[in-house]
Motif scaffolding. Sequence first.
Motif, mmCIF file in Angstrom:
data_model
loop_
_atom_site.group_PDB
_atom_site.id
_atom_site.type_symbol
_atom_site.label_atom_id
_atom_site.label_comp_id
_atom_site.label_asym_id
_atom_site.label_seq_id
_atom_site.Cartn_x
_atom_site.Cartn_y
_atom_site.Cartn_z
ATOM 1 N N UNK A 37 0.846 -1.196 0.000
ATOM 2 C CA UNK A 37 0.000 0.000 0.000
ATOM 3 C C UNK A 37 0.880 1.244 0.000
ATOM 4 N N UNK A 38 0.355 2.325 -0.546
ATOM 5 C CA UNK A 38 1.092 3.585 -0.517
ATOM 6 C C UNK A 38 1.293 4.058 0.917
ATOM 7 N N UNK A 39 0.374 3.706 1.807
ATOM 8 C CA UNK A 39 0.509 4.090 3.218
ATOM 9 C C UNK A 39 1.720 3.426 3.866
ATOM 10 N N UNK A 40 2.218 2.338 3.284
ATOM 11 C CA UNK A 40 3.377 1.641 3.830
ATOM 12 C C UNK A 40 4.701 2.281 3.404
ATOM 13 N N UNK A 50 13.012 -4.127 3.656
ATOM 14 C CA UNK A 50 12.666 -2.805 4.194
ATOM 15 C C UNK A 50 12.720 -1.707 3.134
ATOM 16 N N UNK A 51 13.236 -2.034 1.949
ATOM 17 C CA UNK A 51 13.329 -1.059 0.878
ATOM 18 C C UNK A 51 13.501 -1.732 -0.459
ATOM 19 N N UNK A 52 13.235 -0.962 -1.525
ATOM 20 C CA UNK A 52 13.397 -1.466 -2.886
ATOM 21 C C UNK A 52 14.018 -0.377 -3.740
ATOM 22 N N UNK A 53 14.952 -0.774 -4.593
ATOM 23 C CA UNK A 53 15.580 0.139 -5.531
ATOM 24 C C UNK A 53 15.068 -0.202 -6.924
ATOM 25 N N UNK A 54 14.570 0.813 -7.641
ATOM 26 C CA UNK A 54 13.899 0.632 -8.928
ATOM 27 C C UNK A 54 14.537 1.541 -9.970
ATOM 28 N N UNK A 55 15.065 0.980 -11.055
ATOM 29 C CA UNK A 55 15.732 1.784 -12.081
ATOM 30 C C UNK A 55 14.744 2.185 -13.180
ATOM 31 N N UNK A 56 13.765 2.976 -12.826
ATOM 32 C CA UNK A 56 12.764 3.428 -13.789
ATOM 33 C C UNK A 56 13.329 4.535 -14.677
ATOM 34 N N UNK A 57 12.687 4.746 -15.821
ATOM 35 C CA UNK A 57 13.164 5.730 -16.793
ATOM 36 C C UNK A 57 13.040 7.164 -16.286
ATOM 37 N N UNK A 58 12.050 7.429 -15.442
ATOM 38 C CA UNK A 58 11.844 8.788 -14.940
ATOM 39 C C UNK A 58 11.769 8.782 -13.409
ATOM 40 N N UNK A 59 12.921 8.750 -12.749
ATOM 41 C CA UNK A 59 12.917 8.695 -11.281
ATOM 42 C C UNK A 59 12.180 9.860 -10.621
ATOM 43 N N UNK A 60 12.337 11.062 -11.146
ATOM 44 C CA UNK A 60 11.686 12.220 -10.531
ATOM 45 C C UNK A 60 10.152 12.092 -10.590
ATOM 46 N N UNK A 61 9.632 11.597 -11.689
ATOM 47 C CA UNK A 61 8.180 11.425 -11.804
ATOM 48 C C UNK A 61 7.673 10.330 -10.868
ATOM 49 N N UNK A 62 8.434 9.241 -10.702
ATOM 50 C CA UNK A 62 8.035 8.196 -9.755
ATOM 51 C C UNK A 62 8.029 8.747 -8.331
ATOM 52 N N UNK A 115 15.100 4.795 -4.657
ATOM 53 C CA UNK A 115 15.111 3.936 -3.482
ATOM 54 C C UNK A 115 13.842 4.226 -2.696
ATOM 55 N N UNK A 116 13.007 3.215 -2.519
ATOM 56 C CA UNK A 116 11.741 3.343 -1.791
ATOM 57 C C UNK A 116 11.886 2.598 -0.473
ATOM 58 N N UNK A 117 11.579 3.271 0.637
ATOM 59 C CA UNK A 117 11.640 2.654 1.966
ATOM 60 C C UNK A 117 10.228 2.385 2.473
ATOM 61 N N UNK A 118 10.094 1.304 3.248
ATOM 62 C CA UNK A 118 8.785 0.894 3.747
ATOM 63 C C UNK A 118 8.735 0.928 5.268
ATOM 64 N N UNK A 119 7.553 1.256 5.819
ATOM 65 C CA UNK A 119 7.350 1.171 7.264
ATOM 66 C C UNK A 119 7.462 -0.286 7.706
ATOM 67 N N UNK A 120 6.735 -1.151 7.017
ATOM 68 C CA UNK A 120 6.758 -2.586 7.276
ATOM 69 C C UNK A 120 7.402 -3.273 6.083
ATOM 70 N N UNK A 121 8.406 -4.118 6.287
ATOM 71 C CA UNK A 121 9.055 -4.794 5.167
ATOM 72 C C UNK A 121 8.059 -5.592 4.315
ATOM 73 N N UNK A 122 8.392 -5.713 3.018
ATOM 74 C CA UNK A 122 7.504 -6.361 2.057
ATOM 75 C C UNK A 122 8.190 -7.563 1.410
ATOM 76 N N UNK A 123 7.387 -8.500 0.927
ATOM 77 C CA UNK A 123 7.889 -9.671 0.198
ATOM 78 C C UNK A 123 8.136 -9.278 -1.250
ATOM 79 N N UNK A 124 9.127 -9.938 -1.888
ATOM 80 C CA UNK A 124 9.367 -9.646 -3.302
ATOM 81 C C UNK A 124 10.099 -10.768 -4.024
ATOM 82 N N UNK A 125 11.214 -11.268 -3.499
ATOM 83 C CA UNK A 125 12.029 -12.149 -4.334
ATOM 84 C C UNK A 125 11.915 -13.636 -4.034
ATOM 85 N N UNK A 126 11.182 -14.004 -3.013
ATOM 86 C CA UNK A 126 10.961 -15.441 -2.808
ATOM 87 C C UNK A 126 9.499 -15.662 -2.456
#
Length: 128
Positions: free
Chosen positions: A48-51, A109-121, A90-101
């Motif tokens: 959630x965005x609240x996270x 606790x965080x995710x790094x995303x190489x999107x084309x437009x970081x400022x817009x994200x 780099x996106x940080x979360x209040x509560x850690x999230x599942x992703x790779x398993x």
Amino acid sequence: MFQRFEFDFDLSYRLPALLFGVRPTTAYTDVGDEDLHVRFGPWRLRTSLANISGCEQTHRFAFLKTAGPPRLSLADRGVTFATNGRRAVCVRFHEPVAAIERSGRLRHPGATLTVADPAALIAALEEG
């Protein structure tokens, strides 16, 4: 309703990514009214965005540490979804999230995303 942010693929990252099913059509970040959804080939992250506790632009990643499948940081258990080594969000979360398993036991606790437009994200996440 959502905003889609495509990943920014450098040529050198395309082949390693393709070997793991990650290509431009299967790699994107969606920001909806209430949630963040990342798809990176067969891997998914949803929260959630609240996270989201914060985000910022980051840069300069070593190819051998980021190319191919998502990468786990041994320092902080963060996950990196990288398609270039130049810049990311780099996106940080209040509560850690599942992703790779699949079991969800390993949480990030965080995710790094190489999107084309970081400022817009970043703007979309801050609005949410």
